[in-house]
Write a protein that holds these residues in place. Sequence first.
Motif, mmCIF file in Angstrom:
data_model
loop_
_atom_site.group_PDB
_atom_site.id
_atom_site.type_symbol
_atom_site.label_atom_id
_atom_site.label_comp_id
_atom_site.label_asym_id
_atom_site.label_seq_id
_atom_site.Cartn_x
_atom_site.Cartn_y
_atom_site.Cartn_z
ATOM 1 N N VAL A 83 3.412 8.226 -0.548
ATOM 2 C CA VAL A 83 2.301 8.249 -0.063
ATOM 3 C C VAL A 83 1.962 9.814 -0.386
ATOM 4 O O VAL A 83 2.585 10.659 -0.016
ATOM 5 N N GLY A 143 -3.057 -0.007 4.374
ATOM 6 C CA GLY A 143 -3.191 -1.554 3.906
ATOM 7 C C GLY A 143 -3.022 -2.153 5.309
ATOM 8 O O GLY A 143 -2.963 -3.678 5.450
ATOM 9 N N ASP A 149 0.898 -1.266 -0.032
ATOM 10 C CA ASP A 149 -0.094 -0.032 -0.045
ATOM 11 C C ASP A 149 0.941 1.266 0.161
ATOM 12 O O ASP A 149 2.043 1.152 0.171
ATOM 13 N N SER A 150 0.295 2.285 -0.266
ATOM 14 C CA SER A 150 0.985 3.558 -0.122
ATOM 15 C C SER A 150 1.547 3.994 1.164
ATOM 16 O O SER A 150 2.479 4.876 1.392
ATOM 17 N N TYR A 184 -1.042 7.788 -3.143
ATOM 18 C CA TYR A 184 -1.135 7.368 -4.428
ATOM 19 C C TYR A 184 -2.465 8.183 -5.017
ATOM 20 O O TYR A 184 -2.383 7.899 -6.171
ATOM 21 N N CYS A 187 -4.426 -1.386 -1.839
ATOM 22 C CA CYS A 187 -4.622 0.186 -2.037
ATOM 23 C C CYS A 187 -5.583 -0.003 -3.088
ATOM 24 O O CYS A 187 -5.669 -0.461 -4.124
ATOM 25 N N CYS A 217 -11.218 2.753 0.249
ATOM 26 C CA CYS A 217 -9.791 3.144 0.620
ATOM 27 C C CYS A 217 -9.475 2.408 1.774
ATOM 28 O O CYS A 217 -10.511 2.310 2.958
ATOM 29 N N THR A 218 -8.405 1.791 1.956
ATOM 30 C CA THR A 218 -7.970 0.910 3.281
ATOM 31 C C THR A 218 -7.752 1.834 4.377
ATOM 32 O O THR A 218 -7.623 1.185 5.679
#
Length: 257
Positions: free
Chosen positions: A37, A12, A7-8, A39, A70, A179-180
Amino acid sequence: MSIGIFDSGIGGLTVFREINREFPDADIYYLGDTARVPYGNKSRETVIRYSIEAANYLKTFGIDALIIACNTASSYALEKLREIMDIPVIGVVEPGVETALKYTTNGRVGVIGTVATIKSNSYKKLLEKSGVQVFQKPCPLFVPLVEEGIVDGQIAELIIKEYLDELVDRGIDTLILGCTHYPLLKDSIKKLYPHLKIVDSSQAITDFLHRENLQLSGKGIRKIFITDESESFERFKNMLIGEIPLEKIEISQLCTL
């Protein structure tokens, strides 16, 4: 079996937490690209390049499956990664859509996410194939809220209402957290809109992995890599998954393209 997750940033980790709980014997390698970060405000081409670099790094650990934790990268880079990787590649969009279709009873589904995720229409396209009405809304302030640890209280609730009242007024009965980062706001969202069925992509992925019947056994190795120092990342890592140590890698180790 070992799983790579990228993930960015911190979002995540919600996926890591669920996989850690559900598959304790699997080896899990996580990469948070904290130097680049977020993204969500980058171009499709840039997101694809960053995603390939993250995937290639994680592949050096001999991973058997890759999870794109992500939504922006899932929306833009999933098909490209499936082309170039010789292992299963799982994004967060498809599991989230499957869960939403099970939850909705009136066929009106809301989707919230970064500007890039909403612009990609990745959720909308899949949901509409099943005849569902989709109402989307970018929520760019949610990520900094979570990064700053403001996940409840008056400020969080005011911003949540600013974004979500419009969707609720459209009659949605199901909301996809696209969005995580957003699952960390789930309790506050549920408090304001108790009637909504909320799709948490991190839980949807573990359900998806169970259905795929992957042999997720290993030595229980846990590795978390970041590309830059991040106090918020370490704070949320400790809160979500405990004292697994962080390992910082140089961005030059990723920038191979």
